[in-house]
Design a protein around this motif. Structure first.
Motif, PDB file in Angstrom:
ATOM      1  N   GLN A 265       0.729  -1.231   0.052  1.00  0.00           N
ATOM      2  CA  GLN A 265       0.183  -0.163  -0.082  1.00  0.00           C
ATOM      3  C   GLN A 265       0.657   1.287  -0.008  1.00  0.00           C
ATOM      4  O   GLN A 265       0.598   1.955  -0.786  1.00  0.00           O
ATOM      5  N   PHE A 268       2.593   1.812  -3.167  1.00  0.00           N
ATOM      6  CA  PHE A 268       1.390   2.375  -4.350  1.00  0.00           C
ATOM      7  C   PHE A 268       1.309   3.939  -4.109  1.00  0.00           C
ATOM      8  O   PHE A 268       1.149   4.525  -5.144  1.00  0.00           O
ATOM      9  N   LEU A 269       1.212   4.263  -2.859  1.00  0.00           N
ATOM     10  CA  LEU A 269       0.630   5.722  -2.493  1.00  0.00           C
ATOM     11  C   LEU A 269       1.898   6.654  -3.049  1.00  0.00           C
ATOM     12  O   LEU A 269       1.630   7.446  -3.461  1.00  0.00           O
ATOM     13  N   LYS A 272       2.048   6.766  -6.754  1.00  0.00           N
ATOM     14  CA  LYS A 272       0.643   7.111  -7.583  1.00  0.00           C
ATOM     15  C   LYS A 272       0.870   7.755  -8.649  1.00  0.00           C
ATOM     16  O   LYS A 272       0.453   7.855  -9.766  1.00  0.00           O
ATOM     17  N   SER A 273       1.596   8.988  -8.504  1.00  0.00           N
ATOM     18  CA  SER A 273       1.536  10.050  -9.451  1.00  0.00           C
ATOM     19  C   SER A 273       2.296   9.757 -10.743  1.00  0.00           C
ATOM     20  O   SER A 273       2.190  10.397 -11.856  1.00  0.00           O
ATOM     21  N   TYR A 274       3.143   8.773 -10.484  1.00  0.00           N
ATOM     22  CA  TYR A 274       4.109   8.578 -11.664  1.00  0.00           C
ATOM     23  C   TYR A 274       3.881   7.116 -12.374  1.00  0.00           C
ATOM     24  O   TYR A 274       4.442   6.940 -13.382  1.00  0.00           O
ATOM     25  N   LEU A 275       3.417   6.209 -11.322  1.00  0.00           N
ATOM     26  CA  LEU A 275       3.334   4.767 -11.896  1.00  0.00           C
ATOM     27  C   LEU A 275       2.192   4.221 -10.941  1.00  0.00           C
ATOM     28  O   LEU A 275       2.240   4.066  -9.979  1.00  0.00           O
ATOM     29  N   ASP A 276       1.042   4.009 -11.702  1.00  0.00           N
ATOM     30  CA  ASP A 276      -0.136   3.720 -10.985  1.00  0.00           C
ATOM     31  C   ASP A 276      -0.545   2.093 -11.371  1.00  0.00           C
ATOM     32  O   ASP A 276      -1.605   1.686 -11.726  1.00  0.00           O
ATOM     33  N   ASN A 277       0.579   1.251 -11.266  1.00  0.00           N
ATOM     34  CA  ASN A 277       0.460  -0.265 -11.578  1.00  0.00           C
ATOM     35  C   ASN A 277       1.497  -1.152 -11.031  1.00  0.00           C
ATOM     36  O   ASN A 277       2.705  -0.519 -11.118  1.00  0.00           O
ATOM     37  N   LEU A 284       7.693  -1.231  -9.164  1.00  0.00           N
ATOM     38  CA  LEU A 284       6.930  -0.116  -8.423  1.00  0.00           C
ATOM     39  C   LEU A 284       7.626   0.473  -7.301  1.00  0.00           C
ATOM     40  O   LEU A 284       7.723   1.467  -7.104  1.00  0.00           O
TER      41      LEU A 284
END
Lengths: 374, 326
Positions: A265, A268-269, A272-277, A284
């Motif tokens: 988590q 991911f946070l 998030k603004s650069y890679l959402d996967n 990641l």
């Protein structure tokens, strides 16, 4: 006694040989990775396979040439990274080249660590679950010990007064830890080593640059293929923070992924603004840790990737945007069997010069003075 | 007169400059290495000091891929990577520069400057298409002088499409276009465009190339590549007068600064090296799994330097012996 072997991955041979010995297997380690290992692997592997795949293969061939091995332990996985299929493919390639050997491919259990045990059990002479959990805790102790020592070593190395002192202690420590058999011996060895390391004489007035080392796990952990990057940077007066540790990786994949499926988590946070996967491998993490490094005022980031590595190539595309927004310089290094040490060194030296200059400029220093001092 | 020597030992050329203590250029020399860096440094040093009077070498800096070996051989005070050396020289000559494009024999670099400091850089990693060696090779295949190659390319007004991703495929594409009957100048212009696009895709990805843009390195002599860069970037390129020896210039500036600010005396072994017989030999060290390829440098019969060992087993031994002798 069943003879087994494992591929090299940094210092993981220390906890892993302990684990297998404890459950009654004879562990034959491949010879240390050399140019010969890489050449052997590259010859048998598809050209565009990633470097770790080739080196694993080289490890296996070098072991099988001189020993009869009953079983090869290999990790596997299910993500988009090609690593998940290494074992199956390596077994095929070895068979096609006349090496008849069985593979046991261990994947992260889906529901309970017991799954792993069920798969392993039939091979083991000591096959009570208590034997296994004791062996696990023993290996875990060693894995943690290596990572604790390495983390401290990376902080001490740029400060050491006597060049090479940290690395000498490190070598000695690995050797002693690998030989230790009893819990209490391990504890003593670790405490002594940490004590010795902290009492090395260090420069007190020197403020090292701080660089975060991240990227594909094999390239980050295996110093024989990353041109000893932690040591090289440390000797240039840089404090390296490595984001990947073998003990954490095992912990995350064996335990966290079951008891806390959303353990990613935070990453991911951050990403998030650069890679959402979740792109597989450590893609990641690469993006998340770069953001983290910028936020925590590190001076720079070095990303390591084997040539043709899909997750790292995806992550690499996101990094210039992070540099632009958050001002953290990133040096991506792509390595394969053709990479030369001189080229890597040139880039690292220039990167360190640049970081030193950026830091001193913010305090009003002059270009020529800073870079010639480095 | 106190002079500072800068030597850039690259893959294709060996460049030597002498500067004074104001950082002003006194002599410069661009020499093809022809696969023998030691001999070309000897030859270059002899040429560069010819007819020079009343001078004293007060500091020496080396850079380029051969910087360690030559540095050890001649006694350099400072051994520096070529990215830093190029940036230093460029900022010295053009303090306002924002972007430096440097293409040499086998390396290409993109250096971005912000507020007078190096802010970001990229260097080709897995591909050397578009560097000087490849252009040399193509010129040789077409039986052209490399200087004519660039000039011809600059006259091509309809560059043909050529795949620049890989040097081998670029070559087969060129051959195909020749067989289709396209004029030579358009094929060469197309090749230049393909190589420039390859440079921008590889090194410029995600980076802002802002003017003033300086183009330096041996390939900056190539009119065709210059024109292609200007067309694709939409900016005029500045080519410094010393474009072909900027690395050596940077090394000399760094050495000058180091020696003057630290008030050190030089470790330079002197110009007698020009007439010495230098031989090299190599062996594989089998003391550990690294299996380093160790190079030995001999001056006459005496071993003067060892290189290539990761652990220092051989190179440190020389240092100790050297100390014992002196």
């Amino acid at each position: 006694m069943l003879k087994v072997t494992i591929p090299h991955l940094g210092n993981s041979y220390i906890p892993l040989s302990a684990l297998f010995r404890e459950v009654g297997l004879e562990v034959i380690l491949p010879p240390p990775i050399s140019q010969e290992t890489i050449a052997l692997g590259a010859k048998l592997a598809p050209e565009f396979a990633c470097l770790p795949f080739k080196i694993n293969l080289g490890n296996f061939v070098e072991t099988l040439r001189s020993q009869t091995i009953d079983l090869i332990f290999m990790a596997g996985g299910v993500g988009p990274c090609r690593f998940g299929y290494y074992g199956q493919l390596q077994q095929e390639i070895l068979r096609a080249n006349g090496y008849q050997v069985d593979f046991l491919i261990l994947e992260a259990p889906k529901t309970h660590p017991r799954e792993l045990w069920e798969k392993l059990k039939k091979y083991l002479p000591k096959h009570r679950l208590t034997d296994f959990s004791r062996a696990l805790s023993y290996a875990w102790q060693k894995a943690k010990a290596v990572d604790t020592f390495d983390t401290l070593a990376n902080q001490i190395r740029p400060l050491e007064k006597k060049p090479g002192a940290t690395s000498r202690l490190q070598k000695k420590f690995y050797h002693a830890l690998n030989a230790a058999v009893l819990h209490k011996d391990i504890k003593k060895i670790v405490n002594n080593a940490l004590q010795e390391l902290s009492s090395l004489s260090v420069k007190t007035e020197f403020k090292p640059l701080k660089i975060v080392l991240l990227g594909e796990i094999y390239m980050v952990l295996e110093s024989q293929v990353n041109f000893k990057i932690e040591e090289t940077l440390g000797n240039m007066g840089v404090e390296v923070k490595r984001t990947i540790h073998f003990s954490e990786w095992v912990f995350e994949h064996l335990l966290l992924s079951i008891v806390k499926p959303n353990w990613r988590q935070k990453q991911f946070l951050l990403a998030k603004s650069y890679l959402d996967n979740f792109v597989g491998g450590h893609g990641l993490e690469t993006v998340a840790h770069t953001v983290d490094a910028a936020v925590n005022n590190y001076h720079g980031v070095v990303e390591l990737a084997p040539f043709t590595c899909m997750p790292e190539i995806v992550a690499m595309q996101a990094l210039p945007a992070i540099t632009k927004d958050l001002g953290i310089p990133v040096l991506p290094l792509i390595i394969d069997e053709h990479s030369g040490e001189a080229g890597i060194r040139t880039r690292l030296e220039a990167f360190v010069d640049m970081l030193a200059y950026r830091r001193s400029r913010s305090r009003g220093g002059e270009l020529l003075e800073v870079v010639s001092r480095n | 007169m106190k002079l500072y020597l800068g030597i850039d030992v690259g893959s294709v050329s060996t460049n030597i400059v002498l500067i004074d203590n104001q950082g002003k250029l006194v002599r410069k020399l661009y020499l093809r290495s022809q696969g023998n860096p030691v001999a070309s440094v000897q030859k270059g040093l002899a040429q560069v000091i010819k007819e020079l009077k009343d001078y004293e070498i007060a500091g020496v800096g080396t850079t380029g891929s051969g910087r360690q070996m030559i540095g050890k051989l001649i006694g350099a005070d400072l051994i520096k990577n070529e990215i830093t050396a190029h940036a230093v020289a460029c900022l010295h000559l053009e303090p306002e520069v924002r972007t430096i494009i440097e293409i040499g024999g086998q390396d290409s670099k993109l250096i971005l400057i912000k507020d007078g400091i190096v802010n970001d850089f990229a260097m080709n990693t897995v591909c050397a298409a578009g560097t000087g060696s490849f252009l040399d090779q193509q010129a040789a295949r077409l039986q052209m002088e490399i200087a004519d190659f660039g000039n011809t390319a600059a006259t091509g007004n309809h560059p043909v499409r050529i795949a620049g991703r890989c040097a081998v495929f670029a070559e087969s594409d060129m051959i195909h276009k020749q067989q289709m009957g396209h004029p030579m100048e358009d094929i060469l212009a197309g090749l230049c465009e393909a190589l420039v696009r390859n440079f921008i895709n590889n090194l410029g990805k995600g980076r802002d190339i802002k003017p003033p843009v300086i183009f330096q390195g041996g390939v900056a002599a190539n009119q065709g590549i210059r024109k292609a860069f200007e067309r694709i970037l939409g900016h005029k390129l500045l080519i410094p007068e010393q474009f072909d020896v900027m690395g050596a210039y940077g090394a000399a500036l760094l050495a000058q600064n180091e020696m003057m600010s630290q008030k050190l005396s030089t470790k330079f072994k002197g110009f007698q090296i020009i007439n010495e017989t230098i031989t090299t030999s190599s062996f594989d060290c089998d003391a550990c799994a690294n299996q380093c390829e160790v190079v030995e440098l001999r001056q006459g019969n005496q071993l003067v330097a060892c290189l290539g060992d990761k652990c220092g087993k051989w190179s440190n031994q020389i240092m100790e012996e050297g100390l014992a002798i002196s």
